[in-house]
Scaffold this motif. Structure first.
Motif, PDB file in Angstrom:
ATOM      1  N   HIS A   1      12.370  25.816  -5.980  1.00  0.00           N
ATOM      2  CA  HIS A   1      12.555  27.205  -6.385  1.00  0.00           C
ATOM      3  C   HIS A   1      11.234  27.892  -6.670  1.00  0.00           C
ATOM      4  CE1 HIS A   1      16.674  26.349  -6.172  1.00  0.00           C
ATOM      5  NE2 HIS A   1      16.621  25.440  -7.121  1.00  0.00           N
ATOM      6  N   THR A   2      10.349  27.173  -7.287  1.00  0.00           N
ATOM      7  CA  THR A   2       9.024  27.745  -7.526  1.00  0.00           C
ATOM      8  C   THR A   2       7.978  26.695  -7.227  1.00  0.00           C
ATOM      9  OG1 THR A   2       8.780  26.977  -9.781  1.00  0.00           O
ATOM     10  CG2 THR A   2       9.947  29.063  -9.478  1.00  0.00           C
ATOM     11  N   ARG A   3       6.768  27.170  -7.026  1.00  0.00           N
ATOM     12  CA  ARG A   3       5.648  26.284  -6.738  1.00  0.00           C
ATOM     13  C   ARG A   3       5.402  25.318  -7.903  1.00  0.00           C
ATOM     14  NH1 ARG A   3       0.881  29.415  -4.001  1.00  0.00           N
ATOM     15  NH2 ARG A   3       2.245  29.161  -2.204  1.00  0.00           N
ATOM     16  N   VAL A   4       5.576  25.847  -9.130  1.00  0.00           N
ATOM     17  CA  VAL A   4       5.365  25.013 -10.319  1.00  0.00           C
ATOM     18  C   VAL A   4       6.329  23.836 -10.304  1.00  0.00           C
ATOM     19  CG1 VAL A   4       5.415  24.974 -12.847  1.00  0.00           C
ATOM     20  CG2 VAL A   4       4.572  27.010 -11.648  1.00  0.00           C
ATOM     21  N   ASN A   5       7.589  24.113  -9.967  1.00  0.00           N
ATOM     22  CA  ASN A   5       8.584  23.043  -9.863  1.00  0.00           C
ATOM     23  C   ASN A   5       8.158  21.963  -8.893  1.00  0.00           C
ATOM     24  OD1 ASN A   5      10.484  23.768 -11.645  1.00  0.00           O
ATOM     25  ND2 ASN A   5      11.858  24.758 -10.179  1.00  0.00           N
ATOM     26  N   LEU A   6       7.690  22.404  -7.735  1.00  0.00           N
ATOM     27  CA  LEU A   6       7.298  21.447  -6.702  1.00  0.00           C
ATOM     28  C   LEU A   6       6.172  20.554  -7.221  1.00  0.00           C
ATOM     29  CD1 LEU A   6       7.305  20.275  -3.855  1.00  0.00           C
ATOM     30  CD2 LEU A   6       5.832  22.141  -3.133  1.00  0.00           C
ATOM     31  N   MET A   7       5.168  21.164  -7.815  1.00  0.00           N
ATOM     32  CA  MET A   7       4.031  20.390  -8.298  1.00  0.00           C
ATOM     33  C   MET A   7       4.461  19.422  -9.406  1.00  0.00           C
ATOM     34  SD  MET A   7       1.750  21.206  -6.281  1.00  0.00           S
ATOM     35  CE  MET A   7       1.456  22.517  -5.089  1.00  0.00           C
ATOM     36  N   GLU A   8       5.342  19.906 -10.299  1.00  0.00           N
ATOM     37  CA  GLU A   8       5.821  19.032 -11.379  1.00  0.00           C
ATOM     38  C   GLU A   8       6.597  17.858 -10.805  1.00  0.00           C
ATOM     39  OE1 GLU A   8       4.783  18.997 -14.432  1.00  0.00           O
ATOM     40  OE2 GLU A   8       3.561  20.715 -13.839  1.00  0.00           O
ATOM     41  N   GLU A   9       7.389  18.135  -9.775  1.00  0.00           N
ATOM     42  CA  GLU A   9       8.174  17.059  -9.167  1.00  0.00           C
ATOM     43  C   GLU A   9       7.256  16.013  -8.524  1.00  0.00           C
ATOM     44  OE1 GLU A   9      11.778  17.940  -6.903  1.00  0.00           O
ATOM     45  OE2 GLU A   9      10.908  16.817  -5.230  1.00  0.00           O
TER      46      GLU A   9
ATOM     47  N   TYR B   1       0.879  -1.169   0.000  1.00  0.00           N
ATOM     48  CA  TYR B   1       0.000   0.000   0.000  1.00  0.00           C
ATOM     49  C   TYR B   1       0.918   1.221   0.000  1.00  0.00           C
ATOM     50  CZ  TYR B   1      -3.871   3.044   1.574  1.00  0.00           C
ATOM     51  OH  TYR B   1      -4.825   4.019   1.690  1.00  0.00           O
ATOM     52  N   VAL B   2       0.784   2.054  -1.028  1.00  0.00           N
ATOM     53  CA  VAL B   2       1.747   3.154  -1.188  1.00  0.00           C
ATOM     54  C   VAL B   2       1.125   4.497  -0.794  1.00  0.00           C
ATOM     55  CG1 VAL B   2       3.294   4.337  -2.794  1.00  0.00           C
ATOM     56  CG2 VAL B   2       2.825   1.886  -3.094  1.00  0.00           C
ATOM     57  N   ILE B   3       1.792   5.157   0.146  1.00  0.00           N
ATOM     58  CA  ILE B   3       1.338   6.464   0.620  1.00  0.00           C
ATOM     59  C   ILE B   3       2.389   7.504   0.246  1.00  0.00           C
ATOM     60  CG2 ILE B   3       0.650   7.826   2.645  1.00  0.00           C
ATOM     61  CD1 ILE B   3       0.230   5.123   4.131  1.00  0.00           C
ATOM     62  N   VAL B   4       1.987   8.526  -0.496  1.00  0.00           N
ATOM     63  CA  VAL B   4       2.902   9.633  -0.777  1.00  0.00           C
ATOM     64  C   VAL B   4       2.496  10.803   0.111  1.00  0.00           C
ATOM     65  CG1 VAL B   4       3.723  11.282  -2.503  1.00  0.00           C
ATOM     66  CG2 VAL B   4       3.338   8.897  -3.150  1.00  0.00           C
ATOM     67  N   VAL B   5       3.457  11.310   0.870  1.00  0.00           N
ATOM     68  CA  VAL B   5       3.161  12.371   1.831  1.00  0.00           C
ATOM     69  C   VAL B   5       3.654  13.702   1.274  1.00  0.00           C
ATOM     70  CG1 VAL B   5       3.567  13.162   4.193  1.00  0.00           C
ATOM     71  CG2 VAL B   5       3.314  10.714   3.719  1.00  0.00           C
ATOM     72  N   ILE B   6       2.729  14.667   1.162  1.00  0.00           N
ATOM     73  CA  ILE B   6       3.085  15.954   0.568  1.00  0.00           C
ATOM     74  C   ILE B   6       2.684  17.110   1.492  1.00  0.00           C
ATOM     75  CG2 ILE B   6       2.812  15.015  -1.781  1.00  0.00           C
ATOM     76  CD1 ILE B   6       0.153  16.460  -2.003  1.00  0.00           C
ATOM     77  N   GLY B   7       3.199  18.293   1.175  1.00  0.00           N
ATOM     78  CA  GLY B   7       2.871  19.469   1.986  1.00  0.00           C
ATOM     79  C   GLY B   7       4.024  20.445   1.972  1.00  0.00           C
ATOM     80  N   VAL B   8       3.762  21.699   2.332  1.00  0.00           N
ATOM     81  CA  VAL B   8       4.825  22.706   2.271  1.00  0.00           C
ATOM     82  C   VAL B   8       5.845  22.455   3.384  1.00  0.00           C
ATOM     83  CG1 VAL B   8       3.305  24.436   1.217  1.00  0.00           C
ATOM     84  CG2 VAL B   8       3.649  24.451   3.680  1.00  0.00           C
ATOM     85  N   ASN B   9       6.968  23.120   3.262  1.00  0.00           N
ATOM     86  CA  ASN B   9       8.071  22.924   4.198  1.00  0.00           C
ATOM     87  C   ASN B   9       7.671  23.213   5.645  1.00  0.00           C
ATOM     88  OD1 ASN B   9      10.674  22.066   3.617  1.00  0.00           O
ATOM     89  ND2 ASN B   9      11.479  23.996   4.441  1.00  0.00           N
ATOM     90  N   GLY B  10       8.086  22.344   6.546  1.00  0.00           N
ATOM     91  CA  GLY B  10       7.923  22.636   7.965  1.00  0.00           C
ATOM     92  C   GLY B  10       6.580  22.259   8.580  1.00  0.00           C
ATOM     93  N   VAL B  11       5.661  21.739   7.780  1.00  0.00           N
ATOM     94  CA  VAL B  11       4.339  21.414   8.329  1.00  0.00           C
ATOM     95  C   VAL B  11       4.368  20.164   9.212  1.00  0.00           C
ATOM     96  CG1 VAL B  11       2.901  22.540   6.581  1.00  0.00           C
ATOM     97  CG2 VAL B  11       3.729  20.193   6.187  1.00  0.00           C
ATOM     98  N   GLY B  12       5.387  19.322   9.009  1.00  0.00           N
ATOM     99  CA  GLY B  12       5.487  18.105   9.832  1.00  0.00           C
ATOM    100  C   GLY B  12       5.393  16.815   9.031  1.00  0.00           C
TER     101      GLY B  12
END
Ligand code: GDP
Ligand code: MG
Length: 314
Positions: free
Chosen positions: A209-217, A115-126
């Motif tokens: 570097h940018t939000r777009v980069n993060l989403m693409e990654e 069962y694969v869980i990908v954990v996402i969120g902005v820096n520092g949220v935990g």
């Protein structure tokens, strides 16, 4: 592929569990309770002034303007049967529970292996902390867990995850500094299949570097995982920091639009008087709130339970 049991819930009567939640929510509880007692200290009936003050109080707890207005309206409709602080709290509890109950279906079983869980969120949220706590929880219920260190942006991020994997007693797959995060995720899935792991939890970066980069990654990580297991990732867990209040809601919308989010973990409820954000999140989003974080220690993560939450709040 075998069907697996959902995470065993700690029994509701478990004192430690409820006590920790109460302690975690103490700032919010203090705000709500002290002020509600005060509202009644020199008034004996619910009038417009009192309702206005109550609405302000609810908004201060970050329950959201619209939700606060809805609550006030239903309280005002029942005002003749409310003559003390205790009755007012009971009425609020009932109404809040109704709001939460309809929006939080019980967590689905972990119906895939791995069962694969990908954990996402902005820096520092935990994110990393939550992954450590989750891994420990799964390991305690006899699941074989593998963590993927796909936050390769900073070396320290991998080191931090290694420490959590040690604490939780689970395996970790990592590459060198600045490696391709999708490649790390791919290797982790491959390793999980080879080793017969039950659960893979993928850590990701929160700042590029940018939000777009993060989403693409993040999209690339998702695609790469699906190359190996077509219906994976089974869960995209968005971590939100309760202390950021309404800002958490806009983060949820942003990540959901870009990646699609299937569940939310709300951290740092212990550090805020804005615990009303729980209600805001359940009410404003169609995404289930699955976990709440109430401290920095390994045992400070719980499956969200609306009944316990409301009981701990007042
Ligand atoms: P990431 O950047 O999203 O991976 O966030 P981290 O997992 O590194 O956490 C950032 C900080 O928040 C750390 O100092 C954690 O100890 C802290 N933290 C995470 N969850 C909680 C929580 O539920 N309560 C409290 N008080 N602190 C938390
Ligand atoms: Mg991290």
């Amino acid at each position: 592929m075998t069907n697996q049991e959902p995470l065993p819930k700690e029994p509701k009567e478990s004192k430690g569990f409820f006590k920790r939640l109460k302690t975690g929510l103490s700032k919010t509880r203090q705000l709500l309770n002290t002020d509600i007692e005060e509202l009644f200290s020199n008034k004996r009936k619910i009038d417009d002034d009192l309702l206005e003050e109550l609405e302000e109080l609810l908004i201060t707890s970050d329950i959201g303007v619209q939700t606060a207005m809805d609550l006030i309206q239903s309280i005002s409709q029942r005002s003749s049967s409310i003559s003390d602080a205790g009755q007012l709290k009971d009425a609020l509890k009932e109404k809040i529970l109704a709001l939460l109950g309809t929006k939080t279906p019980p967590p689905a079983p972990l119906a895939a292996k791995p069962y694969v869980i990908v954990v996402i969120g902005v820096n520092g949220v935990g994110k990393t902390t939550t992954i450590g706590k989750l891994a420990a929880k799964f390991a305690a219920s006899q699941k074989k867990v593998l963590i993927a260190a796909a936050d390769t942006f900073r070396a320290a991020a991998v080191e931090q995850l290694v420490i959590w994997a040690d604490r939780a007693g689970v395996d970790i797959v990592k590459h060198k500094d600045k490696a391709d995060p999708a490649a790390v995720a791919y290797d982790a899935i491959e390793a999980a299949v080879a080793r017969g792991a039950d659960i893979v939890i993928v850590d990701t970066a929160g700042r590029l570097h940018t939000r777009v980069n993060l989403m693409e990654e993040l999209k690339k990580i998702k695609r790469t995982i699906a190359k190996k297991i077509p219906d994976a990732p089974h869960e995209i867990l968005l971590v939100l920091d309760a202390t950021t209040g309404q800002n958490a809601l806009s983060q949820a919308k942003m990540f959901n639009d870009a990646i699609g989010v299937t569940a939310i973990a709300l951290t740092k409820l212990d550090g805020t008087a804005k615990g009303g954000i729980v209600v805001g999140i359940c009410n404003a989003l169609e995404i289930p709130l699955k976990y709440v974080g109430i401290g920095e220690k390994i045992e400070d993560l719980q499956e969200f339970d609306p009944d316990l939450f409301v009981d701990a709040l007042f």
